[in-house]
Design an enzyme around this catalytic site. Structure first.
Site, short mmCIF file in Angstrom:
data_model
loop_
_atom_site.label_atom_id
_atom_site.label_comp_id
_atom_site.label_asym_id
_atom_site.label_seq_id
_atom_site.Cartn_x
_atom_site.Cartn_y
_atom_site.Cartn_z
N HIS A 61 -1.22 2.07 1.62
CA HIS A 61 -1.74 3.11 0.73
C HIS A 61 -0.82 3.25 -0.48
CE1 HIS A 61 1.12 5.30 3.26
NE2 HIS A 61 1.10 6.31 2.40
N HIS A 63 1.16 5.62 -1.92
CA HIS A 63 2.34 6.46 -2.10
C HIS A 63 3.57 5.62 -2.48
CE1 HIS A 63 0.55 10.00 0.40
NE2 HIS A 63 0.16 10.03 -0.85
N ASP A 65 6.69 5.67 -1.73
CA ASP A 65 7.64 5.19 -0.73
C ASP A 65 7.08 4.02 0.07
OD1 ASP A 65 5.83 7.03 0.51
OD2 ASP A 65 7.19 7.26 2.21
N HIS A 66 5.87 3.58 -0.27
CA HIS A 66 5.26 2.39 0.34
C HIS A 66 5.01 1.28 -0.68
CE1 HIS A 66 4.17 4.38 4.26
NE2 HIS A 66 4.46 5.42 3.49
N HIS A 125 -4.71 10.49 5.86
CA HIS A 125 -3.46 10.77 5.15
C HIS A 125 -3.74 10.68 3.65
CE1 HIS A 125 0.76 10.87 4.16
NE2 HIS A 125 0.73 9.66 3.64
N ASP A 148 1.06 5.48 7.46
CA ASP A 148 1.27 6.89 7.74
C ASP A 148 0.05 7.53 8.42
OD1 ASP A 148 3.69 6.56 6.52
OD2 ASP A 148 3.29 7.87 4.82
N HIS A 186 7.45 5.26 9.50
CA HIS A 186 8.55 6.24 9.46
C HIS A 186 9.10 6.46 10.86
CE1 HIS A 186 8.01 7.68 5.28
NE2 HIS A 186 6.72 7.46 5.51
#
Length: 259
Positions: A61, A63, A65-66, A125, A148, A186
């Site tokens: 996805h 975001h 941090d990905h 998410h 996530d 995570h």
């Protein structure tokens, strides 16, 4: 497609405080694929230390941090060996660096690793969330890289998706084979289990898993991957009877503060 005698290795690369970038690799080849590289440098250090070449990236996805490490990794690959990795992901991630759009029921053939991945659409998410399923191989259980959506003993927040979407996505993942391994993005297991214990204080399975995870984290050891069987026993979000019940539980988790 190359045929290998043994299943692939799946190695964790740590990023930020608690992100995990999963790396699919084999001893027999120098080519590897990584999942959700939010940072580039941990991946680059791993590639150099293991003398491997990055040929593929899987994005679940949008975001940061990905996806934050994609462009730097592409530049590194072009500079180091003159070829950019193929970056697979949802259409919404084109501006993040995705070069090959995939969606529900797409198949990704990683010929140099002898692998085929099935793409699953698992929104909740976010509205664009994908997962990548590596089917059972010989005596090796299936593996799913679920970003996530499903966490060990928990699930992702609703950050663009809806409770109904997440409820159906979790239900779909819950119907994978019991021994399927869950590679989420995570290390949240301890906090999730503290919530699970607060919700189900009489659950022996949750208590036992919490003790085990506390021991692992006290040694700074990873608690992942988990399995579908383990999640069905200890993940309260997989026990919801409806999207409405899931939504209430997710709100409770958002407000939960362990003692």
């Amino acid at each position: 497609m190359t045929i290998f005698n043994a299943p692939p290795s799946i190695s964790p690369i740590h990023a930020f405080d608690d992100n995990l970038i999963w790396c699919l690799n084999r001893d027999e080849t120098d080519e590897v694929v990584v999942v959700d590289p939010g940072e580039a440098m941990p991946v680059i250090r791993w590639l150099k230390a293991n003398q491997k070449v990055l040929t593929g990236v899987l994005i679940t996805h949008h975001h940061g941090d990905h996806t934050g490490g994609i462009k730097e990794l592409v530049d590194y690959c072009l500079t180091s060996y003159g070829q950019a990795p193929t970056v697979y992901g949802p259409q919404s991630c084109l501006e993040k660096g995705v070069t090959s759009i995939v969606h529900e029921a797409s198949q990704i053939r990683l010929n140099t690793l002898g692998l085929t991945l099935q793409v699953l659409f698992v929104p909740g998410h976010t509205r664009d969330h994908l997962a990548y399923l590596l089917n059972e191989e010989g005596d090796q259980p299936a593996a799913v890289f679920c970003g996530d959506t499903l966490f060990a003993a928990g699930c992702g927040r609703l950050l663009g998706g809806t409770a109904e979407q997440m409820f159906h996505s979790l239900n779909r993942l819950a119907h994978l084979p019991p021994q399927a391994r869950i590679y989420c993005a995570h290390e949240y297991t301890l906090g999730n289990l503290l919530f699970a214990k607060a919700i189900h204080p009489d659950s022996q399975a949750i208590r036992e898993r919490l003790i085990k995870v506390q021991g692992l984290r006290s040694q700074n050891r990873l608690t992942l991957p988990s399995t579908i069987a383990e999640e069905l026993l200890t993940n309260p979000f997989l026990g919801c009877a409806s999207a409405m019940a899931f939504g209430r539980l997710r709100q409770a988790k958002d407000q939960f503060r362990p003692n």
